[in-house]
Design a protein around this motif. Structure first.
Motif, PDB file in Angstrom:
ATOM      1  N   VAL A  58       0.841  -1.200   0.000  1.00  0.00           N
ATOM      2  CA  VAL A  58       0.000   0.000   0.000  1.00  0.00           C
ATOM      3  C   VAL A  58       0.876   1.250   0.000  1.00  0.00           C
ATOM      4  N   HIS A  59       1.955   1.232   0.746  1.00  0.00           N
ATOM      5  CA  HIS A  59       2.867   2.370   0.775  1.00  0.00           C
ATOM      6  C   HIS A  59       3.485   2.599  -0.593  1.00  0.00           C
ATOM      7  N   ASP A  60       3.916   1.523  -1.252  1.00  0.00           N
ATOM      8  CA  ASP A  60       4.530   1.658  -2.581  1.00  0.00           C
ATOM      9  C   ASP A  60       3.524   2.158  -3.624  1.00  0.00           C
ATOM     10  N   PHE A  62       0.466   3.812  -3.192  1.00  0.00           N
ATOM     11  CA  PHE A  62      -0.282   5.052  -2.984  1.00  0.00           C
ATOM     12  C   PHE A  62       0.538   6.224  -2.435  1.00  0.00           C
ATOM     13  N   LEU A  63       1.642   5.973  -1.775  1.00  0.00           N
ATOM     14  CA  LEU A  63       2.367   7.050  -1.140  1.00  0.00           C
ATOM     15  C   LEU A  63       3.674   7.415  -1.860  1.00  0.00           C
ATOM     16  N   LEU A  64       4.125   6.610  -2.791  1.00  0.00           N
ATOM     17  CA  LEU A  64       5.369   6.937  -3.501  1.00  0.00           C
ATOM     18  C   LEU A  64       5.078   7.538  -4.852  1.00  0.00           C
TER      19      LEU A  64
END
Length: 64
Positions: A58-60, A62-64
């Motif tokens: 999810v971090h990769d 949506f946030l990157l």
């Protein structure tokens, strides 16, 4: 040979006072993968690893 079948027990009705031992069919079966997955510590460990992988994905995405 550790896992060999025993011979048939005598089932005649000559002396009812003597109990006849009955072998447990479950004890002779090998335990496999599903038995290992049914252990709570392993399932907790796999759940934690799964959550960490999900958070990283999810971090990769949506946030990157």
């Amino acid at each position: 040979m550790r896992h060999h079948r025993r011979d048939m027990f005598e089932t005649s009705q000559s002396d009812p006072a003597v109990p006849v031992p009955v072998p447990d069919p479950v004890a002779d079966e090998p335990r496999g993968c599903l038995f290992a997955l049914s252990q709570p510590p392993l399932m907790i460990f796999l759940a934690v690893i799964g959550i960490l992988l999900l958070l990283a994905a999810v971090h990769d995405l949506f946030l990157l």
